[in-house]
Motif scaffolding. Structure first.
Motif, mmCIF file in Angstrom:
data_model
loop_
_atom_site.group_PDB
_atom_site.id
_atom_site.type_symbol
_atom_site.label_atom_id
_atom_site.label_comp_id
_atom_site.label_asym_id
_atom_site.label_seq_id
_atom_site.Cartn_x
_atom_site.Cartn_y
_atom_site.Cartn_z
ATOM 1 N N ARG A 1 13.093 -2.383 -9.206
ATOM 2 C CA ARG A 1 11.633 -2.429 -9.060
ATOM 3 C C ARG A 1 11.226 -2.692 -7.606
ATOM 4 O O ARG A 1 10.184 -2.210 -7.155
ATOM 5 N N ASN A 2 12.047 -3.447 -6.886
ATOM 6 C CA ASN A 2 11.754 -3.679 -5.475
ATOM 7 C C ASN A 2 11.936 -2.403 -4.660
ATOM 8 O O ASN A 2 11.169 -2.138 -3.727
ATOM 9 N N GLU B 1 11.517 0.669 -5.769
ATOM 10 C CA GLU B 1 10.392 1.559 -6.069
ATOM 11 C C GLU B 1 9.158 1.172 -5.257
ATOM 12 O O GLU B 1 8.461 2.037 -4.710
ATOM 13 N N HIS B 2 8.896 -0.123 -5.180
ATOM 14 C CA HIS B 2 7.751 -0.605 -4.407
ATOM 15 C C HIS B 2 7.942 -0.299 -2.928
ATOM 16 O O HIS B 2 7.021 0.160 -2.243
ATOM 17 N N SER B 3 9.161 -0.531 -2.436
ATOM 18 C CA SER B 3 9.457 -0.271 -1.035
ATOM 19 C C SER B 3 9.322 1.209 -0.702
ATOM 20 O O SER B 3 8.804 1.583 0.355
ATOM 21 N N SER B 4 9.764 2.065 -1.613
ATOM 22 C CA SER B 4 9.661 3.510 -1.387
ATOM 23 C C SER B 4 8.217 3.959 -1.292
ATOM 24 O O SER B 4 7.866 4.803 -0.452
ATOM 25 N N ARG B 5 7.356 3.401 -2.134
ATOM 26 C CA ARG B 5 5.932 3.741 -2.048
ATOM 27 C C ARG B 5 5.355 3.327 -0.697
ATOM 28 O O ARG B 5 4.570 4.065 -0.092
ATOM 29 N N GLN B 6 5.766 2.167 -0.224
ATOM 30 C CA GLN B 6 5.286 1.697 1.076
ATOM 31 C C GLN B 6 5.799 2.585 2.209
ATOM 32 O O GLN B 6 5.060 2.875 3.159
ATOM 33 N N THR C 1 3.720 5.631 2.340
ATOM 34 C CA THR C 1 2.395 5.338 2.897
ATOM 35 C C THR C 1 2.459 5.263 4.416
ATOM 36 O O THR C 1 1.565 5.755 5.120
ATOM 37 N N GLU D 1 1.990 -4.643 5.704
ATOM 38 C CA GLU D 1 2.165 -5.009 4.295
ATOM 39 C C GLU D 1 3.626 -4.897 3.869
ATOM 40 O O GLU D 1 4.137 -5.742 3.124
ATOM 41 N N HIS D 2 4.282 -3.858 4.341
ATOM 42 C CA HIS D 2 5.689 -3.657 3.990
ATOM 43 C C HIS D 2 6.562 -4.788 4.520
ATOM 44 O O HIS D 2 7.369 -5.367 3.778
ATOM 45 N N GLY E 1 5.975 -8.190 2.839
ATOM 46 C CA GLY E 1 6.618 -8.280 1.532
ATOM 47 C C GLY E 1 8.091 -8.630 1.641
ATOM 48 O O GLY E 1 8.602 -9.480 0.900
#
Length: 251
Positions: free
Chosen positions: A207-208, A210-215, A218, A237-238, A241
């Motif tokens: 899950r981390n 996936e979140h990192s990939s979205r960032q 962006t 933000e990246h 986190g």
């Protein structure tokens, strides 16, 4: 998860993250600094396990050292278990290093031995990486720069958990390198290597990632759109986190 054929080639030497570490040696002790440069390339994953270092003549020229000094440095790395030499037409010096997975207690002791606090490390990293992304968004990317950045993004997006840290490092170094500032890229490489020693103690959760990939996507979108404020916000933000996760882990 399969890996796309976009990993950095240590022997390619186009615009690659290798520029961050294969730079001229400038101190009085050429042997020690050469060992340090080669070790940085290994630990940062610029030359991954199983990959070959550039040819001796080319690497010595890039580092600005004699081939004798380079051979001594390579021999030291071989004796320490970081690399091995192979003979024949497909021979050369190949990386054998496997990044350690220190315990939480070991990572805490590493931090205590560093000449910087966690806040200092992440403040410096934020200044470097936010500055790099803002500069890229302001100046824009040429066709080759956009191709390279997209390739690095694709590689880290598809990375397995075992290879994620290395490809994430290369992605971030590429943002710095595309600014054209060798000083910025070198400073980030040194800082990232120290942070990676601590991050290696943390488990990598899907899950981390996936979140990192979205960032990451962006960040790249803001750079490509020529949006400096969007790039500043996305990188900040990246990194915030990542810093929060590491602080919570280390207590």
């Amino acid at each position: 998860m399969s890996q796309p054929d976009v990993q950095p080639e240590a022997t390619g030497f186009g615009a690659t993250a290798a520029e961050a570490v294969f730079r001229p040696v400038r101190t009085g002790n050429a042997f020690e600094e050469t060992v340090e440069r080669l070790l940085s390339a290994i630990k940062l994953g610029v030359v991954a396990r199983g990959e070959r270092f550039p040819p001796e003549r080319e690497l010595a020229a890039r580092l600005g050292v004699s081939r004798i000094t380079l051979r001594e440095a390579i021999r030291a790395l071989q004796e320490a278990g970081y690399a091995e030499s192979r003979r024949g037409r497909a021979g050369g010096t190949f990386v054998t290093y496997v990044p350690p997975r220190p315990s939480k207690a070991e990572a805490q002791r590493m931090l205590e031995r560093m000449d910087a606090t966690l806040d200092d490390l992440f403040t410096f990293r934020r200044a470097l990486e936010v500055g790099a992304a803002v500069r890229l968004a302001e100046d824009g990317l040429d066709e080759e720069g956009e191709r390279l950045l997209n390739a690095r993004l694709a590689a880290v997006d598809a990375a397995s958990t075992d290879d994620y840290r290395r490809l994430d490092t290369v992605f971030h170094l590429t943002l710095a390198e595309l600014t054209g500032s060798a000083s910025l890229t070198s400073a980030l490489a040194d800082t990232r290597m120290r942070i990676n020693d601590l991050l290696n103690a943390m488990p990598i959760l899907a899950r981390n990632l996936e979140h990192s990939s979205r960032q990451h996507r962006t960040i790249v979108a803001a750079v490509r759109a020529g949006d400096p404020e969007g790039a500043r916000r996305a990188v900040g933000e990246h990194l915030d986190g990542t810093a929060a996760l590491l602080r919570a882990f280390l207590g």
